[in-house]
Write a protein that holds these residues in place. Structure first.
Motif, PDB file in Angstrom:
ATOM      1  N   UNK A 198      12.659   7.612  -6.329  1.00  0.00           N
ATOM      2  CA  UNK A 198      12.925   6.197  -6.029  1.00  0.00           C
ATOM      3  C   UNK A 198      11.816   5.619  -5.152  1.00  0.00           C
ATOM      4  N   UNK A 199      11.433   6.342  -4.116  1.00  0.00           N
ATOM      5  CA  UNK A 199      10.442   5.794  -3.185  1.00  0.00           C
ATOM      6  C   UNK A 199       9.010   5.938  -3.664  1.00  0.00           C
ATOM      7  N   UNK A 200       8.705   6.947  -4.476  1.00  0.00           N
ATOM      8  CA  UNK A 200       7.383   6.967  -5.109  1.00  0.00           C
ATOM      9  C   UNK A 200       7.219   5.714  -5.972  1.00  0.00           C
ATOM     10  N   UNK A 201       8.258   5.396  -6.750  1.00  0.00           N
ATOM     11  CA  UNK A 201       8.196   4.260  -7.661  1.00  0.00           C
ATOM     12  C   UNK A 201       8.224   2.937  -6.909  1.00  0.00           C
ATOM     13  N   UNK A 202       9.007   2.876  -5.844  1.00  0.00           N
ATOM     14  CA  UNK A 202       9.053   1.648  -5.051  1.00  0.00           C
ATOM     15  C   UNK A 202       7.700   1.382  -4.391  1.00  0.00           C
ATOM     16  N   UNK A 203       6.986   2.441  -4.032  1.00  0.00           N
ATOM     17  CA  UNK A 203       5.624   2.264  -3.501  1.00  0.00           C
ATOM     18  C   UNK A 203       4.741   1.602  -4.551  1.00  0.00           C
ATOM     19  N   UNK A 204       4.921   1.978  -5.820  1.00  0.00           N
ATOM     20  CA  UNK A 204       4.168   1.317  -6.894  1.00  0.00           C
ATOM     21  C   UNK A 204       4.470  -0.177  -6.914  1.00  0.00           C
ATOM     22  N   UNK A 205       5.729  -0.544  -6.758  1.00  0.00           N
ATOM     23  CA  UNK A 205       6.094  -1.964  -6.754  1.00  0.00           C
ATOM     24  C   UNK A 205       5.483  -2.683  -5.555  1.00  0.00           C
ATOM     25  N   UNK A 206       5.554  -2.065  -4.394  1.00  0.00           N
ATOM     26  CA  UNK A 206       5.016  -2.685  -3.173  1.00  0.00           C
ATOM     27  C   UNK A 206       3.527  -2.987  -3.340  1.00  0.00           C
ATOM     28  N   UNK A 207       2.777  -2.010  -3.828  1.00  0.00           N
ATOM     29  CA  UNK A 207       1.334  -2.236  -4.009  1.00  0.00           C
ATOM     30  C   UNK A 207       1.060  -3.148  -5.200  1.00  0.00           C
ATOM     31  N   UNK A 208       1.824  -2.978  -6.281  1.00  0.00           N
ATOM     32  CA  UNK A 208       1.582  -3.755  -7.487  1.00  0.00           C
ATOM     33  C   UNK A 208       1.807  -5.240  -7.294  1.00  0.00           C
ATOM     34  N   UNK A 209       2.712  -5.611  -6.391  1.00  0.00           N
ATOM     35  CA  UNK A 209       3.010  -7.019  -6.116  1.00  0.00           C
ATOM     36  C   UNK A 209       2.371  -7.506  -4.815  1.00  0.00           C
ATOM     37  N   UNK A 210       1.597  -6.650  -4.163  1.00  0.00           N
ATOM     38  CA  UNK A 210       0.942  -7.079  -2.923  1.00  0.00           C
ATOM     39  C   UNK A 210       1.916  -7.414  -1.813  1.00  0.00           C
ATOM     40  N   UNK A 211       3.011  -6.657  -1.698  1.00  0.00           N
ATOM     41  CA  UNK A 211       4.028  -6.936  -0.673  1.00  0.00           C
ATOM     42  C   UNK A 211       3.429  -6.784   0.722  1.00  0.00           C
ATOM     43  N   UNK A 212       3.668  -7.783   1.559  1.00  0.00           N
ATOM     44  CA  UNK A 212       3.141  -7.763   2.920  1.00  0.00           C
ATOM     45  C   UNK A 212       4.237  -7.404   3.916  1.00  0.00           C
ATOM     46  N   UNK A 213       3.885  -6.731   5.008  1.00  0.00           N
ATOM     47  CA  UNK A 213       4.887  -6.398   6.030  1.00  0.00           C
ATOM     48  C   UNK A 213       5.537  -7.658   6.593  1.00  0.00           C
ATOM     49  N   UNK A 214       6.813  -7.551   6.942  1.00  0.00           N
ATOM     50  CA  UNK A 214       7.510  -8.677   7.548  1.00  0.00           C
ATOM     51  C   UNK A 214       6.885  -8.995   8.904  1.00  0.00           C
ATOM     52  N   UNK A 215       6.866 -10.269   9.222  1.00  0.00           N
ATOM     53  CA  UNK A 215       6.421 -10.674  10.555  1.00  0.00           C
ATOM     54  C   UNK A 215       4.943 -10.868  10.701  1.00  0.00           C
ATOM     55  N   UNK A 216       4.158 -10.733   9.609  1.00  0.00           N
ATOM     56  CA  UNK A 216       2.724 -10.973   9.742  1.00  0.00           C
ATOM     57  C   UNK A 216       2.478 -12.471   9.891  1.00  0.00           C
ATOM     58  N   UNK A 217       1.397 -12.789  10.577  1.00  0.00           N
ATOM     59  CA  UNK A 217       1.055 -14.191  10.787  1.00  0.00           C
ATOM     60  C   UNK A 217       0.283 -14.759   9.608  1.00  0.00           C
ATOM     61  N   UNK A 218      -0.642 -15.665   9.924  1.00  0.00           N
ATOM     62  CA  UNK A 218      -1.343 -16.375   8.866  1.00  0.00           C
ATOM     63  C   UNK A 218      -2.517 -15.581   8.319  1.00  0.00           C
ATOM     64  N   UNK A 219      -2.962 -14.558   9.033  1.00  0.00           N
ATOM     65  CA  UNK A 219      -4.127 -13.817   8.567  1.00  0.00           C
ATOM     66  C   UNK A 219      -3.794 -13.085   7.274  1.00  0.00           C
ATOM     67  N   UNK A 220      -4.804 -12.937   6.422  1.00  0.00           N
ATOM     68  CA  UNK A 220      -4.605 -12.223   5.161  1.00  0.00           C
ATOM     69  C   UNK A 220      -4.761 -10.725   5.342  1.00  0.00           C
ATOM     70  N   UNK A 221      -4.805 -10.258   6.575  1.00  0.00           N
ATOM     71  CA  UNK A 221      -4.799  -8.816   6.864  1.00  0.00           C
ATOM     72  C   UNK A 221      -5.878  -8.065   6.110  1.00  0.00           C
ATOM     73  N   UNK A 222      -7.063  -8.664   6.039  1.00  0.00           N
ATOM     74  CA  UNK A 222      -8.184  -7.938   5.458  1.00  0.00           C
ATOM     75  C   UNK A 222      -8.214  -7.914   3.943  1.00  0.00           C
TER      76      UNK A 222
END
Length: 466
Positions: A198-222
């Motif tokens: 489940x979590x190997x595959x969910x990691x694929x989704x996180x990277x595939x959709x460019x999911x950003x951590x909650x609480x980040x500001x306006x910067x595009x984080x590199x």
């Protein structure tokens, strides 16, 4: 194919138009950057993602909020497809929060171990917090070497399921179940296997959709994002992108007509076409060197960090031995085994697989009333193909006809090396399609990948039991 809301409007709101919709100059580029940076995805404009107050997915987002204590960025992006989000959250809720063989803190630790294999800091950080909230020992978070031996014994099968699931054997299962102080019960192990995949595959989704951590500001984080790729494409390539849609539509129509006319190919030819797909090489640049900038909170949960998916033909080696899907199917074997050893989760996994495989809005780009079944099947079977799984009754020539090269690069990257996913490869495929359609591809990837790894793992369990 995939669009939530009102998919049949020919252009949609300005943010949805894609090519040429935003050519407004530097000021507009700054606005666009800020809009994107605020959202849950580094790839998708925030205006295209349903919010908590959105009508179409409010109920599902509230379900997610109740079960997790918040609506996180994964749920917000999945909210583009509310039917799937509901199924996903029911499954994840059962895995993490309902009665089961494993204590809650160990479930979160297994999630950390799985996410770390793909350097997914989003999921690692999330489950470190959850681990502590359910009473886990802070000492364990210093690294895998501080965890109990029983959990550390999962390292080998975690590594294999993440990168080369075809190497999992009944001996790996036997070693974990061998009687002793640190042995696993069969029920515990099945829950662990489901959590890992489940979590190997969910990691694929996180990277595939460019999911950003909650609480980040306006910067595009590199994240290096060319504004042109985000807010439109050059006028000279707009026609090319539209032609891609028309060519795909025509190929889908021809394939469906041929199926109706029963114009088949021989079994030998179908086997040959599968082998060609399986050994296709040089699509995705591969590097086995561990990123020196890898965060310490991930590195400490990794043993053998250089181990990854093997790009076989590039190195002149043979592809994984073919797993004939008919010999060990989810429907006939995997589902019943899981349901026997871990009640209820088999039913929820089966529902989740079915929901995403059959999910359609009968639209594709700007077209309505389209049967997208051949396209969804090609994507699903291509993911299984790169993990060595072959369907005897499927003509893999369809994959080459329906999946253009940039899409294949994206699929293989997200499925096999998700941590290497970039905005560029996300932007380069299906340039005239909606973001919700690209998210749908990621949902297909997530579930096809999970099912593939589960089939290998459960086949090994079955062989151990017999």
């Amino acid at each position: 194919m995939l669009v939530a809301g009102s998919p049949c409007s020919p252009a949609g709101p300005e943010e949805h138009r894609g090519c040429g919709a935003r050519r407004g100059g530097q000021e507009r580029g700054i606005e666009a950057a800020r809009e994107l940076a605020r959202g849950p995805s580094a790839f998708i404009p925030v205006g295209e993602i349903p919010q908590e107050g959105g009508e179409s997915s409010l109920h599902q987002l509230l379900e997610a909020f109740v079960s997790a204590g918040r609506v996180d960025h994964v749920a917000m992006v999945m909210g583009l497809h509310p039917q799937y989000l509901s199924s996903f959250w029911k499954t994840q809720y059962l895995l993490l929060r309902m009665d089961g063989p494993l204590p809650y803190h160990k479930r979160h630790y297994i999630a950390i171990m799985a996410a770390a294999r793909h350097r997914c800091s989003y999921l690692v950080g999330l489950h470190m917090r959850e681990f502590l909230q359910v009473g886990g020992s802070p000492a364990w978070l210093q690294g895998l070497h501080c965890a109990p031996q029983k959990l550390r014994n999962l390292n080998e099968i975690n590594k294999l399921l993440a990168h080369r699931p075809w190497l999992v054997t009944k001996e790996h299962i036997e070693a974990l179940l061998r009687p002793g102080q640190d042995s696993w019960s069969l029920a515990e192990l099945v829950q662990a296997l489901v959590l890992l995949t489940h979590y190997h595959s969910l990691a694929s989704f996180v990277f595939g959709c460019g999911i950003r951590p909650e609480g980040e500001g306006f910067a595009l984080q590199g994240v290096n994002v060319p504004w042109g790729a985000l807010w439109g494409c050059p006028w000279e390539s707009q026609i090319d992108a539209m032609q891609e849609v028309e060519v795909l539509m025509e190929r889908m129509k021809l394939l469906q007509e041929n199926q109706l006319e029963e114009e088949g190919v021989t079994q030998e030819e179908m086997a040959t076409r599968f082998e060609l797909e399986k050994t296709e090489s040089l699509l995705v640049p591969s590097s086995d060197i561990l990123d020196p900038s890898l965060q310490s909170n991930i590195r400490c949960f990794l043993e053998d960090p250089e181990f990854g998916y093997k790009d076989f033909t590039r190195r002149g080696e043979q592809a994984p031995p073919t797993f004939r899907a008919q010999d060990y199917t989810w429907e006939d074997h995997g589902y019943s085994l899981i349901n026997r050893l871990y009640p209820d989760v088999g039913q929820l996994l089966d529902e989740k697989f079915q929901v995403v495989y059959n999910l359609t809005y009968n639209t594709i780009a700007m077209h309505c009333g389209v049967d997208t079944s051949v396209l969804r099947r090609a994507i699903w079977n291509y993911v299984h193909c790169v993990f060595g799984i072959r369907y005897d009754d499927y003509d893999y020539g369809e994959v080459n006809q329906l999946l253009e090269r940039n899409l294949k690069v994206y699929i293989k990257t997200v499925a096999c090396y998700p941590e290497r996913t970039t905005k560029q490869i996300y932007a380069q495929f299906w340039r005239h399609f909606k973001h919700s359609e690209k998210v749908h591809i990621n949902l297909l990837l997530l579930e096809a990948r999970m099912q593939a790894a589960l089939l290998y793992a459960l086949r090994a369990v079955t062989r151990y039991m017999t």
